[in-house]
Design an enzyme around this catalytic site. Structure first.
Site, PDB file in Angstrom:
ATOM      1  N   LYS A  13      -6.987  36.945  37.135  1.00  0.00           N
ATOM      2  CA  LYS A  13      -7.136  38.157  37.616  1.00  0.00           C
ATOM      3  C   LYS A  13      -7.951  38.220  38.737  1.00  0.00           C
ATOM      4  CE  LYS A  13      -8.930  40.007  33.835  1.00  0.00           C
ATOM      5  NZ  LYS A  13      -9.103  38.773  32.945  1.00  0.00           N
ATOM      6  N   ARG A  88     -10.931  47.765  29.013  1.00  0.00           N
ATOM      7  CA  ARG A  88     -10.743  46.576  28.037  1.00  0.00           C
ATOM      8  C   ARG A  88     -10.789  47.119  26.957  1.00  0.00           C
ATOM      9  NH1 ARG A  88     -13.466  42.220  31.447  1.00  0.00           N
ATOM     10  NH2 ARG A  88     -13.501  40.432  30.265  1.00  0.00           N
ATOM     11  N   ARG A 127     -13.365  26.134  35.761  1.00  0.00           N
ATOM     12  CA  ARG A 127     -13.663  27.087  36.837  1.00  0.00           C
ATOM     13  C   ARG A 127     -15.156  26.997  37.310  1.00  0.00           C
ATOM     14  NH1 ARG A 127     -12.015  33.286  34.919  1.00  0.00           N
ATOM     15  NH2 ARG A 127     -13.453  32.872  33.263  1.00  0.00           N
ATOM     16  N   ARG A 160     -19.817  29.846  35.323  1.00  0.00           N
ATOM     17  CA  ARG A 160     -20.540  30.753  34.307  1.00  0.00           C
ATOM     18  C   ARG A 160     -21.024  30.204  33.022  1.00  0.00           C
ATOM     19  NH1 ARG A 160     -15.620  35.272  34.731  1.00  0.00           N
ATOM     20  NH2 ARG A 160     -16.604  35.481  32.816  1.00  0.00           N
ATOM     21  N   ARG A 171     -14.235  35.021  23.601  1.00  0.00           N
ATOM     22  CA  ARG A 171     -13.551  35.955  24.567  1.00  0.00           C
ATOM     23  C   ARG A 171     -12.023  36.029  24.529  1.00  0.00           C
ATOM     24  NH1 ARG A 171     -15.608  33.127  29.588  1.00  0.00           N
ATOM     25  NH2 ARG A 171     -14.491  34.936  30.813  1.00  0.00           N
TER      26      ARG A 171
HETATM   27  P1  AMP Z   1     -15.158  39.129  33.014  1.00  0.00           P
HETATM   28  O1  AMP Z   1     -15.804  38.433  34.276  1.00  0.00           O
HETATM   29  O2  AMP Z   1     -14.261  39.887  33.229  1.00  0.00           O
HETATM   30  O3  AMP Z   1     -14.559  37.878  32.155  1.00  0.00           O
HETATM   31  O4  AMP Z   1     -16.457  39.677  32.176  1.00  0.00           O
HETATM   32  C1  AMP Z   1     -17.355  38.686  31.664  1.00  0.00           C
HETATM   33  C2  AMP Z   1     -18.140  39.615  30.616  1.00  0.00           C
HETATM   34  O5  AMP Z   1     -18.597  40.829  30.981  1.00  0.00           O
HETATM   35  C3  AMP Z   1     -17.091  40.141  29.413  1.00  0.00           C
HETATM   36  O6  AMP Z   1     -16.970  38.936  28.721  1.00  0.00           O
HETATM   37  C4  AMP Z   1     -18.068  41.186  28.713  1.00  0.00           C
HETATM   38  O7  AMP Z   1     -19.272  40.650  28.129  1.00  0.00           O
HETATM   39  C5  AMP Z   1     -18.541  41.920  29.970  1.00  0.00           C
HETATM   40  N1  AMP Z   1     -17.293  42.638  30.530  1.00  0.00           N
HETATM   41  C6  AMP Z   1     -16.832  42.818  31.810  1.00  0.00           C
HETATM   42  N2  AMP Z   1     -15.967  43.900  31.799  1.00  0.00           N
HETATM   43  C7  AMP Z   1     -16.226  44.731  30.645  1.00  0.00           C
HETATM   44  C8  AMP Z   1     -15.677  45.773  30.252  1.00  0.00           C
HETATM   45  N3  AMP Z   1     -14.816  46.674  31.083  1.00  0.00           N
HETATM   46  N4  AMP Z   1     -15.925  46.304  29.088  1.00  0.00           N
HETATM   47  C9  AMP Z   1     -16.917  45.590  28.428  1.00  0.00           C
HETATM   48  N5  AMP Z   1     -17.581  44.306  28.728  1.00  0.00           N
HETATM   49  C10 AMP Z   1     -17.028  43.984  29.878  1.00  0.00           C
END
Ligand code: AMP
Length: 217
Positions: A13, A88, A127, A160, A171
């Site tokens: 994404k 989400r 990554r 990360r 996740r």
């Molecule tokens: P990502 O970079 O999109 O993988 O997000 C990293 C982490 O941020 C996720 O594992 C969640 O802990 C938190 N996070 C990001 N976006 C959301 C969302 N829309 N709702 C809840 N938690 C989020």
């Protein structure tokens, strides 16, 4: 254009969002990046979000909704937006609809990127990300020209904390349980939902994304 990029962690994404934003001028609203910045800056939101992110769990809906509301309020009217990582959960999607009504906007399209769990875990293991411009690399599949440094702006790349193997499994589980049902949710809405396989090279996937959206060359 309001576009949602939906798909599991590691599906691309971020990569696809950066390429699409470059081609169209649309802004990216990336909730994971906003949260990581809040965490790095030690803001109250960052402190509240940290424990959830570290464990690979979702940050509570009300925090996310408020954060996205504030972000959208700061963008000029009519800005095209690529939403990456939001919504989400169904609760976020419902709150998003209320937000959209108040802005007289609608979701124009949802692009669902998909790849098998093994491809995702392989991609996530290697990554490396740029904090500054959001570019994403992979030490094996798509290395930067100079090791550990972003090609675009020379910023040191970071790995990360939530990309470690045990957190990644959680996740993926959270994605399948909480977020995947949003595909059916949006298929039952006015938005055009496009499924794009994302196991190929970034440029190839980007070609398909632009094709389904009818943008770019
Ligand atoms: P990502 O970079 O999109 O993988 O997000 C990293 C982490 O941020 C996720 O594992 C969640 O802990 C938190 N996070 C990001 N976006 C959301 C969302 N829309 N709702 C809840 N938690 C989020």
């Amino acid at each position: 254009m309001y576009l949602i990029l939906l798909g599991p962690p590691g599906v691309g994404k971020g990569t696809q969002g950066v390429l699409l934003a470059d081609a169209t001028g649309w802004q990216r609203v990336v909730t994971g990046d906003l949260l990581r910045t809040a965490k790095d800056e030690g803001t109250p939101l960052g402190l509240q979000a940290e424990q959830y992110m570290t464990a690979g769990n979702l940050v509570p809906d009300q925090l996310i909704i408020k954060m996205v509301e504030e972000k959208l309020a700061a963008l000029p009217d009519g800005t095209g937006v690529i939403f990456d990582g939001f919504p989400r959960t169904e609760a976020q999607a419902s709150a998003f609809n209320v937000m959209l009504d108040s802005l007289s906007r609608t979701i124009d399209a949802v692009v669902v990127l998909d790849a098998g769990d093994q491809v995702l875990t392989d991609r996530i293991a290697g990554r490396r990300s740029c904090r500054s411009c959001g570019s994403v690399y992979n030490t094996v599949l798509a290395p930067p020209k100079r090791e550990g440094v972003c090609d675009n702006d020379g910023t040191p790349l970071f790995h990360r904390a939530d990309d470690q193997a045990d957190t990644v499994r959680n996740r993926l589980d959270v994605y399948h349980r909480e977020t995947e049902p949003l595909i059916a949710y949006y298929e039952g809405s006015e938005a055009a939902v496009h499924r794009v396989p994302s196991e190929g090279a970034p440029d190839e996937v980007q070609g398909k994304v632009r094709e389904v959206l009818g943008v770019g060359e």
